[in-house]
Motif scaffolding. Structure first.
Motif, PDB file in Angstrom:
ATOM      1  N   ASP A 131       0.831  -1.197   0.000  1.00 24.08           N
ATOM      2  CA  ASP A 131       0.000   0.000   0.000  1.00 24.08           C
ATOM      3  C   ASP A 131       0.870   1.254   0.000  1.00 24.08           C
ATOM      4  O   ASP A 131       0.515   2.247  -0.636  1.00 24.08           O
ATOM      5  CB  ASP A 131      -0.940   0.000   1.202  1.00 24.08           C
ATOM      6  N   ASP A 132       2.006   1.212   0.678  1.00 22.87           N
ATOM      7  CA  ASP A 132       2.901   2.375   0.683  1.00 22.87           C
ATOM      8  C   ASP A 132       3.422   2.694  -0.716  1.00 22.87           C
ATOM      9  O   ASP A 132       3.719   3.848  -1.019  1.00 22.87           O
ATOM     10  CB  ASP A 132       4.073   2.158   1.644  1.00 22.87           C
ATOM     11  N   ASP A 133       3.514   1.674  -1.576  1.00 21.78           N
ATOM     12  CA  ASP A 133       3.902   1.901  -2.976  1.00 21.78           C
ATOM     13  C   ASP A 133       2.751   2.547  -3.749  1.00 21.78           C
ATOM     14  O   ASP A 133       2.983   3.274  -4.715  1.00 21.78           O
ATOM     15  CB  ASP A 133       4.238   0.582  -3.682  1.00 21.78           C
ATOM     16  N   ARG A 134       1.527   2.244  -3.352  1.00 21.22           N
ATOM     17  CA  ARG A 134       0.352   2.651  -4.132  1.00 21.22           C
ATOM     18  C   ARG A 134      -0.135   4.069  -3.844  1.00 21.22           C
ATOM     19  O   ARG A 134      -0.606   4.741  -4.758  1.00 21.22           O
ATOM     20  CB  ARG A 134      -0.792   1.662  -3.896  1.00 21.22           C
ATOM     21  N   TRP A 135      -0.099   4.516  -2.584  1.00 21.83           N
ATOM     22  CA  TRP A 135      -0.701   5.814  -2.261  1.00 21.83           C
ATOM     23  C   TRP A 135      -0.149   6.952  -3.121  1.00 21.83           C
ATOM     24  O   TRP A 135      -0.948   7.738  -3.663  1.00 21.83           O
ATOM     25  CB  TRP A 135      -0.581   6.132  -0.773  1.00 21.83           C
ATOM     26  N   PRO A 136       1.171   7.096  -3.276  1.00 18.80           N
ATOM     27  CA  PRO A 136       1.669   8.183  -4.137  1.00 18.80           C
ATOM     28  C   PRO A 136       1.232   8.003  -5.599  1.00 18.80           C
ATOM     29  O   PRO A 136       1.012   8.986  -6.318  1.00 18.80           O
ATOM     30  CB  PRO A 136       3.194   8.099  -4.006  1.00 18.80           C
ATOM     31  N   TRP A 137       1.106   6.754  -6.036  1.00 17.53           N
ATOM     32  CA  TRP A 137       0.644   6.476  -7.403  1.00 17.53           C
ATOM     33  C   TRP A 137      -0.785   6.983  -7.571  1.00 17.53           C
ATOM     34  O   TRP A 137      -1.105   7.646  -8.560  1.00 17.53           O
ATOM     35  CB  TRP A 137       0.732   4.964  -7.650  1.00 17.53           C
ATOM     36  N   PHE A 138      -1.649   6.679  -6.596  1.00 15.99           N
ATOM     37  CA  PHE A 138      -3.030   7.150  -6.666  1.00 15.99           C
ATOM     38  C   PHE A 138      -3.093   8.672  -6.675  1.00 15.99           C
ATOM     39  O   PHE A 138      -3.914   9.262  -7.386  1.00 15.99           O
ATOM     40  CB  PHE A 138      -3.861   6.605  -5.500  1.00 15.99           C
ATOM     41  N   ASP A 139      -2.232   9.313  -5.891  1.00 18.61           N
ATOM     42  CA  ASP A 139      -2.213  10.782  -5.881  1.00 18.61           C
ATOM     43  C   ASP A 139      -1.853  11.332  -7.261  1.00 18.61           C
ATOM     44  O   ASP A 139      -2.517  12.255  -7.760  1.00 18.61           O
ATOM     45  CB  ASP A 139      -1.213  11.309  -4.834  1.00 18.61           C
ATOM     46  N   ARG A 140      -0.799  10.779  -7.878  1.00 18.38           N
ATOM     47  CA  ARG A 140      -0.390  11.237  -9.221  1.00 18.38           C
ATOM     48  C   ARG A 140      -1.516  10.988 -10.233  1.00 18.38           C
ATOM     49  O   ARG A 140      -1.804  11.834 -11.086  1.00 18.38           O
ATOM     50  CB  ARG A 140       0.876  10.513  -9.671  1.00 18.38           C
ATOM     51  N   LEU A 141      -2.131   9.842 -10.131  1.00 17.46           N
ATOM     52  CA  LEU A 141      -3.192   9.468 -11.066  1.00 17.46           C
ATOM     53  C   LEU A 141      -4.410  10.369 -10.908  1.00 17.46           C
ATOM     54  O   LEU A 141      -4.989  10.815 -11.907  1.00 17.46           O
ATOM     55  CB  LEU A 141      -3.557   8.000 -10.835  1.00 17.46           C
ATOM     56  N   ALA A 142      -4.805  10.662  -9.673  1.00 17.07           N
ATOM     57  CA  ALA A 142      -5.972  11.520  -9.433  1.00 17.07           C
ATOM     58  C   ALA A 142      -5.758  12.905 -10.037  1.00 17.07           C
ATOM     59  O   ALA A 142      -6.656  13.465 -10.674  1.00 17.07           O
ATOM     60  CB  ALA A 142      -6.253  11.625  -7.939  1.00 17.07           C
TER      61      ALA A 142
END
Length: 174
Positions: free
Chosen positions: A56-67
């Motif tokens: 999940d720590d890998d994913r949160w920044p990805w979701f932020d960039r994607l949003a």
């Protein structure tokens, strides 16, 4: 569905057809298509390439960039379509919160055998077939109270897109 959705996320396990369907849906709607894979940090891509599932720590920044990218594309063209696994409800909720507005999730659902065959036919993709089991284990099927449309991956691309367009209550634009 009421008002036209500005943000559409095509979701599902690896190999379900998110990029193919998302791209075709973007063409049908004449709006930008964003492939979520292009927003992963290089370190995350390397982890997956080596068969290590993301945390999940890998994913949160990805979701932020994607949003941010989804909103910018929709601001410019009125709507955007994005491919993103969004396997867990917490991911879908986080992405919606980060976007700051409702997202319609188009869930591409299918049997593991069908998706494994499709995955095997994707040479050169960084996500190895060995991670498919972990994808299905992580998948939390969207609940009835989520803003989701579920379609089967067992049909043709054209039929899946037509079903999605009908469910979105919109027509393809020239």
């Amino acid at each position: 569905m009421g008002a036209r959705a500005r943000l559409i996320v095509v979701m599902g396990v690896s190999g379900s057809g998110k990029s193919t369907i998302g791209s075709a849906l973007g063409v049908a709607l004449n709006v930008p298509f964003l492939d979520g894979d292009h927003y992963h940090a290089p370190e995350a891509v390397e982890k997956m390439r080596h068969g290590t599932p993301l945390t999940d720590d890998d994913r949160w920044p990805w979701f932020d960039r994607l949003a941010i990218a989804m909103k910018e594309a929709a601001d410019q063209r009125g709507q955007s379509v994005t491919a993103c696994s969004a396997l867990k409800r917490s991911y879908r909720d986080y992405l919606t919160q980060a976007a700051g507005e409702p997202i319609v999730f188009l869930h591409l659902a299918g049997k593991k055998e069908i998706i494994a065959r499709r995955q095997a036919d994707r040479p050169g993709h960084y996500m190895p077939a060995t991670l498919l089991d972990s994808q299905f284990e992580a998948l939390e099927t969207p609940a009835a109270d989520e803003n989701v449309i579920t379609v089967s991956v067992a049909d043709t691309v054209e039929a899946i897109v037509a079903e999605a367009l009908a469910a979105l209550a919109v027509e393809a634009k020239p």
